[in-house]
Design an enzyme around this catalytic site. Structure first.
Site, PDB file in Angstrom:
ATOM      1  N   SER A 186     124.595 101.505 -22.892  1.00 13.40           N
ATOM      2  CA  SER A 186     123.841 101.438 -21.636  1.00 13.40           C
ATOM      3  C   SER A 186     122.548 102.241 -21.752  1.00 13.40           C
ATOM      4  CB  SER A 186     124.678 102.003 -20.487  1.00 13.40           C
ATOM      5  OG  SER A 186     124.834 103.413 -20.643  1.00 13.40           O
ATOM      6  N   LYS A 187     121.683 102.067 -20.761  1.00 16.55           N
ATOM      7  CA  LYS A 187     120.427 102.824 -20.719  1.00 16.55           C
ATOM      8  C   LYS A 187     120.710 104.319 -20.672  1.00 16.55           C
ATOM      9  CE  LYS A 187     116.190 103.413 -18.014  1.00 16.55           C
ATOM     10  NZ  LYS A 187     116.348 104.851 -17.774  1.00 16.55           N
ATOM     11  N   ARG A 188     121.770 104.691 -19.979  1.00 19.16           N
ATOM     12  CA  ARG A 188     122.128 106.103 -19.864  1.00 19.16           C
ATOM     13  C   ARG A 188     122.396 106.725 -21.239  1.00 19.16           C
ATOM     14  NH1 ARG A 188     126.691 106.991 -15.623  1.00 19.16           N
ATOM     15  NH2 ARG A 188     125.051 106.036 -14.351  1.00 19.16           N
TER      16      ARG A 188
ATOM     17  N   ASP B 141     119.042 107.400 -22.795  1.00 21.64           N
ATOM     18  CA  ASP B 141     118.394 108.551 -22.161  1.00 21.64           C
ATOM     19  C   ASP B 141     119.020 109.856 -22.645  1.00 21.64           C
ATOM     20  OD1 ASP B 141     116.786 106.816 -20.770  1.00 21.64           O
ATOM     21  OD2 ASP B 141     117.970 106.877 -18.928  1.00 21.64           O
TER      22      ASP B 141
ATOM     23  N   SER C  81     110.774 103.212 -18.475  1.00 21.34           N
ATOM     24  CA  SER C  81     111.835 103.200 -19.478  1.00 21.34           C
ATOM     25  C   SER C  81     111.211 102.957 -20.847  1.00 21.34           C
ATOM     26  CB  SER C  81     112.865 102.100 -19.174  1.00 21.34           C
ATOM     27  OG  SER C  81     113.492 102.338 -17.931  1.00 21.34           O
TER      28      SER C  81
END
Length: 522
Positions: free
Chosen positions: A268-270, A273, A293
């Site tokens: 996921s994007k998380r 990050d 992003s």
């Protein structure tokens, strides 16, 4: 294959394209090109409530950056014009088609009108939960609910004519076994009693994904549906819809998930990050929040590197070869070599691929990319020193510098740390290196090296090596006693490429100036 292969990549324009989507597009593209087929881009925007401005153009730009241009699809995000004979390629522009096909299913008895309100369905769900059950709208309760199967034809018609909201549901069969095939996963058996009666047409006059997807794939003559594992639960319904229409179904292949670097759960994007890597091909600015992003392009990855590492997320050629050009991937690609199990994403491996493609890039092209970074840094240095910057650095000089340092770089933005001393003299000297390199007699040695440098007329790498190494040997001085402080003078630290390459690049006057400065400071 007897048919002309036609595949489609069908994303929803609800935001930036995740690398999982790029991997799906890549496998479709490779399969199409392997079989001299057609790669179609279809924008599935039936859910207008989730539509995000700019997302469609982002998808097109991402595919183009990766070197996967579509053969058919929308030509511009702002126009209805399309390439190919099967358009339009946005589902929102095809919405007049779908009601006809929903009505066909009603007529054939494979679908029915349902008038249950959201509140009524919510009541049934909560009632089932209170009894420890799961509410499923299908054969076991549909005759007890408000739909055209439990109502008379007259009652149904009256409700429709009065403008009462309704949806159209698929009538899933009872007590049947479906035998399905998947190119990657093999034979699949499904008991129809566990399937729910999915909504095919919504009360807002738009089809759901399921109906639009099947109708469009049929009308666009799609021969192979290559999509993510998350669509596997929909396979039974999609097969049944093909049967209900009397159409030949395409072949299906469901790709494995891309897993977190830990191997547990979907990437996921998380995760990006938290661990410091992008999960989108291009940088994306959310039009509502202005949140930015990161993208692989802007982070300094080459498209060839991204394509290469994505290809290995779930696919294996069965050989030791890891570096593949797009043409080589097309030649080697085979859906039967795609794994069933999830593919763990490895951020370090992506950097490894990028490092490889960095070495294959021409120094001249890299110099054009690096020059703005050189200019920016020189401006900062000049500003701090309250003087004007020299931004007239020749791009050919930058290319020569890159040739000396790129072997140690993974990204273009790594170049400055590896090469700043080629563009500006050190203003400080590494403390640990200074203690190691400078002894009581070091200043006297460096003065003699400076005199030697001043008298070298042929200021080339070869001459510098010959004269300075010859002087060290003839005077019986340890090489470290000369080369370490000389490197420190030139670089400010005990790092960098060959000392003689640095001296040649910065020139005689700058070399002498730096030797004088290190003697003065240390």
């Amino acid at each position: 294959m007897t048919k002309n292969v036609r595949v489609r990549f069908a994303p929803s324009p609800t935001g930036p394209l995740h690398i999982g989507g790029v991997r799906t597009a890549l496998f479709n593209y490779l399969f199409a090109k392997k079989h001299n087929g057609t790669f179609v881009l279809r924008i599935e925007d039936t859910d207008q409530t989730r539509y995000v401005e700019g997302a469609e153009q982002y998808i097109i730009d991402a595919l183009n950056w990766c070197g996967m241009p579509f053969d058919e699809g929308p030509t511009e995000a702002t126009h209805s014009t399309s390439t190919g004979n099967y358009g339009p390629y946005r589902q929102s522009e095809r919405k007049t088609l779908y009601k006809k096909y929903a009505d066909m299913l009603i007529t054939s008895g494979n679908a029915y009108y349902a008038f249950d309100t959201a509140d009524e369905l919510d009541f049934h769900r909560k009632d089932h939960e209170a009894k420890g059950k799961t509410f499923i709208y299908n054969w076991h309760n549909r005759l007890k609910l408000k739909n055209s199967l439990s109502l008379s034809a007259e009652e149904t018609q009256a409700k429709i004519e009065s403008g009462e909201d309704y949806v159209i549901r698929f009538k899933s069969p009872q007590d049947e076994t479906l035998y399905l095939k998947d190119i990657i996963r093999g034979d699949i058996k499904i008991d129809t009693n566990i399937l729910d009666d999915k909504v095919l047409f919504k009360s807002d006059g738009m089809p759901t994904y399921h109906l639009a997807n099947i109708v469009d794939d049929h009308l666009m003559e799609i021969t192979h549906v290559i999509r993510g594992e998350e669509w596997l639960p929909s396979l039974a319904l999609h097969y049944q819809l093909y049967q209900a229409f009397g159409w030949e179904a395409p072949e299906f292949a469901h790709l494995p998930l891309i897993l977190k670097p830990t191997g547990k759960g979907k990437l996921s994007k998380r995760d990006g990050d938290k661990m410091g890597f992008p999960v989108f091909p291009l940088e994306w600015t959310d039009p509502k929040t202005n949140e930015v992003s990161r993208g692989y392009k802007e982070d300094g990855y080459f498209p060839e590197a991204m394509v290469n590492f994505l290809a290995f997320l779930g696919w294996n050629p069965g050989t030791e070869q890891e570096i593949f050009s797009m043409d080589q991937l097309i030649e080697a690609f085979d859906l039967k070599k795609v794994n069933k199990s999830g593919a763990r994403f490895d951020p370090d491996k992506t950097k490894w691929f990028n490092h490889h493609y960095m070495q294959e890039q021409s120094d001249a092209i890299l110099a054009e990319q690096f020059k703005p970074i050189v200019d920016e840094n020189l401006n900062v240095i000049a500003s701090e020193a309250e003087q004007s910057a020299n931004n007239d650095i020749d791009v050919q000089y930058i290319a020569l510098v890159i040739g000396l340092i790129k072997e140690r770089a993974t990204f273009v933005h790594d170049f400055w740390d590896l090469s700043h001393f080629f563009f500006t003299a050190p203003t400080a000297y590494d403390e640990k290196a200074s203690k190691k390199a400078f002894k009581d007699d070091t200043a006297d040695i460096l003065k003699k090296v400076k005199d030697l440098v001043l008298h070298i007329d042929d200021f080339t790498v070869t001459a510098l090596q010959k004269d300075i190494k010859g002087w060290i040997t003839s005077n019986d001085i340890g090489f470290g006693k000369v080369m370490m402080p000389l490197r420190l003078a030139l670089v400010g630290a005990l790092q960098g490429p060959d000392v003689f390459d640095i001296m040649f690049m910065i020139g005689k006057n700058e070399t002498v100036k730096r030797i004088d400065n290190v003697i003065k400071v240390l």
